[in-house]
Enzyme design. Sequence first.
Site, short mmCIF file in Angstrom:
data_model
loop_
_atom_site.label_atom_id
_atom_site.label_comp_id
_atom_site.label_asym_id
_atom_site.label_seq_id
_atom_site.Cartn_x
_atom_site.Cartn_y
_atom_site.Cartn_z
N PRO A 163 -18.03 -18.07 -31.28
CA PRO A 163 -16.92 -19.03 -31.26
C PRO A 163 -15.62 -18.39 -31.74
CG PRO A 163 -18.24 -19.35 -33.23
CD PRO A 163 -18.93 -18.28 -32.42
N GLY A 164 -14.53 -18.73 -31.10
CA GLY A 164 -13.22 -18.28 -31.55
C GLY A 164 -12.34 -19.49 -31.78
N ARG A 165 -11.87 -20.05 -30.66
CA ARG A 165 -10.94 -21.18 -30.72
C ARG A 165 -11.42 -22.33 -31.61
NH1 ARG A 165 -7.60 -22.36 -26.31
NH2 ARG A 165 -9.01 -21.03 -25.11
N TYR A 201 -0.82 -20.40 -19.65
CA TYR A 201 -1.87 -21.31 -19.17
C TYR A 201 -1.36 -22.71 -18.88
CZ TYR A 201 -4.77 -17.89 -21.76
OH TYR A 201 -5.36 -16.75 -22.26
N CYS A 231 14.90 -14.80 -22.21
CA CYS A 231 15.52 -14.93 -20.90
C CYS A 231 14.47 -15.03 -19.80
CB CYS A 231 16.45 -13.74 -20.65
SG CYS A 231 17.71 -13.65 -21.91
N GLU A 232 13.78 -16.14 -19.78
CA GLU A 232 12.77 -16.46 -18.76
C GLU A 232 12.75 -17.98 -18.65
OE1 GLU A 232 10.45 -14.52 -17.09
OE2 GLU A 232 10.73 -12.62 -18.14
N TYR A 260 -5.32 -17.73 -30.25
CA TYR A 260 -4.55 -17.19 -29.12
C TYR A 260 -3.05 -17.47 -29.29
CZ TYR A 260 -9.33 -17.00 -27.59
OH TYR A 260 -10.68 -16.75 -27.56
C1 LIG Z 1 -12.85 -14.76 -25.69
C2 LIG Z 1 -14.30 -14.63 -25.87
C3 LIG Z 1 -14.98 -15.44 -26.78
C4 LIG Z 1 -14.33 -16.53 -27.58
O1 LIG Z 1 -13.94 -17.60 -26.79
P1 LIG Z 1 -13.42 -18.97 -27.45
O2 LIG Z 1 -13.08 -19.81 -26.30
O3 LIG Z 1 -12.25 -18.62 -28.29
O4 LIG Z 1 -14.55 -19.52 -28.26
C5 LIG Z 1 -16.33 -15.19 -26.97
N1 LIG Z 1 -16.98 -14.23 -26.27
C6 LIG Z 1 -16.36 -13.45 -25.36
C7 LIG Z 1 -17.13 -12.42 -24.64
C8 LIG Z 1 -15.00 -13.63 -25.13
O5 LIG Z 1 -14.39 -12.86 -24.22
#
Ligand SMILES: *Cc1c(COP(=O)(O)O)cnc(C)c1O
Length: 429
Positions: A286-288, A328, A356-357, A385
């Site tokens: 997990p990231g987001r 996005y 400037c975009e 992100y």
């Molecule tokens: C970007 C990524 C994640 C994390 O994705 P989230 O949407 O931020 O949870 C996990 N695994 C891989 C391989 C990724 O490229």
Amino acid sequence: MLTRAPGFLYKNGELYCEGVSLASLAKKFATPLYVYATTAIRERFALLDRAFRGVKHTLCYSVKANSNLSILRFLAQLGAGFDIVSGGELERVRLASKPSLKGIVFSGVGKTAEEMTLALKSGILLFNIESEGELDLLARCAAALRKHADIAFRVNPDVPAETHPYISTGLREHKFGVPISAARRLYQIAAAHPYLRVAGVSLHIGSQITDVAPFRLALERAVELVEQLATDGHKIRFLDAGGGLGISYNRNHPEDYAALARRYAEAVTVPLRKLKRNRPHLLLEPGRFIVAQAGALVTRVLYRKENGTKRFTIVDAAMNDLLRPSLYGARHEVVPVDLRVNESARSQSDICGPICETGDFLARDVPLPVVAPGSLLCVYDAGAYGMSLASNYNTRPRAAEVLIDGRRARMVRRREQLKDMLRPEVDCL
Ligand SMILES: *Cc1c(COP(=O)(O)O)cnc(C)c1O
């Protein structure tokens, strides 16, 4: 119901992060400024961890979502492993928490020999391999070092995920992974290499996914593969379900995150529980979900202008600070930091930066009171992100970052200076 992670709230009309007012932070550290709430990171990590408590698992935080060293160290203290996609991210983990190197999974379609060698020497947990060519290169690097590499193939389960086309990754036509239909043959090839050890099956179907059905479908296909691989004589110790669980960026669509984490865990673990014997250890990336809502971008209004009927609020943060709206079409909620001086009627305004975009905007058609130049605005849900995608476009120094813990504010990255940006070129003059 929690619309957003704990951490950001108004007290007497003034916006705070935990126990610190955003106005005081802006005064001390200037703007644009990324502000992170440790409480929110801790809460989201715990929600996921708790949801998966019924199965052996490790949450390997995806470093690319927010790679600040202090945040990595904080997550390591919470017990996180790490998902990396470059040698640079590996060095970040090493600096943040050396013992965490052994909890790294290495993903990505374009790993170089240098990066593989670095990872082999660091003793990481697992390489997620995305092509036969990559497998060959890893085998050669491992043999040269006489070090064994534990590998998984990142399989492409061919499931569509309802998300933005740029962040959907689990379809046949995407560059990621190997076709699940080719997997058995590839595992045989891997098993024949003396320095490679078949250890897992891995997948990642995309990002910002809030409908859990695609996760379940992908896991069912992965579990089927694990069973086939077992009959082929492989010992699959890890099943890596990737990341991708999303959040709500919209206050009008609140989300109960504890319930979402539980639904997600069910979608992943129901297929997994079908494996009765030798059930693999579950890895998640997990990231987001962990950091998005823990972060906000604080920016100061520079000018207001009207072109015909259209209202613009020009602020000191721009697409180089927060690229998601431009890249996005992402929508971030933007609110005034001080409601006491901003109680006038609201009308629609675009929030734009100085770059400037035409594509340089943080939000469009935001119902905003009249905010005078000098006022502060807060862009919510910018913890993932945000800074990790920041650039120096238009030769703009990247923002400072502060981490809040209760009443304590700690600068965890100083504002970039002109000389930081120019040094690599000045050195060449
Ligand atoms: C970007 C990524 C994640 C994390 O994705 P989230 O949407 O931020 O949870 C996990 N695994 C891989 C391989 C990724 O490229």
